[in-house]
Design an enzyme around this catalytic site. Structure first.
Site, PDB file in Angstrom:
ATOM      1  N   LYS A  70      43.949  45.489  71.840  1.00 42.62           N
ATOM      2  CA  LYS A  70      42.937  44.550  72.231  1.00 42.62           C
ATOM      3  C   LYS A  70      41.679  44.620  71.230  1.00 42.62           C
ATOM      4  O   LYS A  70      40.432  44.070  71.664  1.00 42.62           O
ATOM      5  CB  LYS A  70      42.522  44.448  73.560  1.00 42.62           C
ATOM      6  N   GLY A  71      41.833  44.943  70.105  1.00 44.44           N
ATOM      7  CA  GLY A  71      40.721  45.248  69.027  1.00 44.44           C
ATOM      8  C   GLY A  71      40.713  43.844  68.028  1.00 44.44           C
ATOM      9  O   GLY A  71      40.122  43.764  67.416  1.00 44.44           O
ATOM     10  N   GLY A  72      41.967  43.329  67.763  1.00 46.42           N
ATOM     11  CA  GLY A  72      42.189  42.334  66.938  1.00 46.42           C
ATOM     12  C   GLY A  72      43.360  42.589  65.757  1.00 46.42           C
ATOM     13  O   GLY A  72      43.178  41.827  64.807  1.00 46.42           O
ATOM     14  N   THR A 279      39.479  33.776  78.678  1.00 45.72           N
ATOM     15  CA  THR A 279      38.334  34.160  79.272  1.00 45.72           C
ATOM     16  C   THR A 279      38.223  35.343  80.180  1.00 45.72           C
ATOM     17  O   THR A 279      39.205  35.653  81.146  1.00 45.72           O
ATOM     18  CB  THR A 279      37.827  32.737  80.241  1.00 45.72           C
ATOM     19  N   HIS A 280      37.311  36.074  79.763  1.00 48.42           N
ATOM     20  CA  HIS A 280      36.961  37.439  80.610  1.00 48.42           C
ATOM     21  C   HIS A 280      36.392  36.954  82.200  1.00 48.42           C
ATOM     22  O   HIS A 280      35.639  36.260  82.127  1.00 48.42           O
ATOM     23  CB  HIS A 280      36.122  38.409  80.083  1.00 48.42           C
TER      24      HIS A 280
END
Length: 313
Positions: A70-72, A279-280
């Site tokens: 989940k860092g990119g 969306t978080h």
């Protein structure tokens, strides 16, 4: 092969076949080899002919994106694949954490074919938090270049939770998973969403096997705000010509991050799939504040170790 003396469909007499000769329909014949090799050094095929005839060779990766989840990492790999001198596996191989017993020959076979001067790459973000991975990669090659995409650990944890929530909507709330004891404010560091973000702790294991100069730390935030700038650093680190520039990107307001104007092997714009840029959920502000406090000393240690302030505090 058909019989050598077969008559052509239009009745013309057969011509002698030359082993390995170029076919006029496809341009190249694959799989044929001369029956007798002359003692002289054979002409080496040009890179272009090698490419079209599907030759080149499979190499073990010279560079690996080892983290973080989940860092990119997917965005970075997709952006890098635009470069003509980068060849990468699409799927995550998970060799150094889950499939090490299959051996290096199995691992090499997963790789795409490359020509001289091209770099073979793969990305598996779980390597960064796998205890055995540093020694295993070092055993393959001490010269392997390692890239770590890092992101504010609080935002990363929420993103990690959001991904799990999309697959399992019945899981407990983020707030309840964060604490061992909420009244005492005790953070549960055994929860992977929290543990992955303690970057300094994981980095220590890697520095026992690799010098810091062989590691590049990419800012997940800058990968969104200035993709060309961050890709410039990555290309320099890999010893590549700076081909990927700001002309390759446009900002997608709906997604909230940059997309490629042209993806690898395509003339159309390309954005990462619907699983990226979710969306978080709204998280209790007090919980976010407590998490920031928890991560601050680890972040400062990480800034010291890497010589780079990522500005998360």
């Amino acid at each position: 092969d058909p019989p050598a003396l077969a008559t052509a469909p239009d009745g013309t007499p057969p011509q002698a076949a030359v082993p390995g000769a170029a076919s006029h329909t496809t341009g190249f014949r694959q799989g044929d080899a001369p029956e007798e090799q002359s003692p002289e050094v054979p002409d080496s095929p040009s890179p272009i002919s090698s490419f079209f005839s599907g030759s080149g060779s499979k190499q073990l990766p010279q560079a690996i994106i080892i983290g973080v989840k989940k860092g990119g990492t997917r965005a970075l790999l997709e952006f890098l694949r635009v470069h003509p001198d980068v060849r990468a596996v699409g799927a995550e191989p998970h060799f150094f954490d889950r499939s090490y017993d299959k051996g290096l020959a199995w691992y090499r076979d997963l790789m795409p074919r490359t020509l001289d001067g091209q770099i073979t790459m793969e990305k598996t973000p779980s390597y960064f938090v796998t205890r055995e991975a540093p020694a295993r990669i070092s055993a393959m090659s001490k010269d392997t270049k390692l890239i770590v995409v890092v992101r504010d650990p609080v935002t990363r944890a929420i993103s990690d939770y959001t991904q799990t929530l999309s697959k399992r909507p019945d899981i407990p709330t983020f707030e309840s998973l964060t604490f061992k004891n909420r009244t005492a404010g005790l953070i549960d560091t055994s929860w992977s969403a929290i543990q992955i973000g303690i970057y300094a702790k994981h980095l220590e294991h890697w520095l026992r096997h690799f010098p810091i100069r062989q590691m590049l730390f990419v800012s997940g935030e800058r990968l969104i705000s200035d993709p060309a700038g961050e890709l410039g650093r990555v290309q320099d680190f890999l010893g590549l010509k700076r081909i990927i520039t700001d002309k390759h990107f446009y900002f997608n307001k709906t997604k909230g991050f940059p997309c490629l104007k042209k993806a690898e092997g395509s003339s159309r714009p390309h954005c990462l799939g619907k699983t990226k840029g979710r969306t978080h959920p709204e998280i209790d502000r007090e919980v976010v504040r407590r998490l920031r406090e928890f991560y601050r000393p680890f972040n400062l240690k990480f800034y010291q170790m890497t010589g780079h302030d990522f500005g998360w505090d």
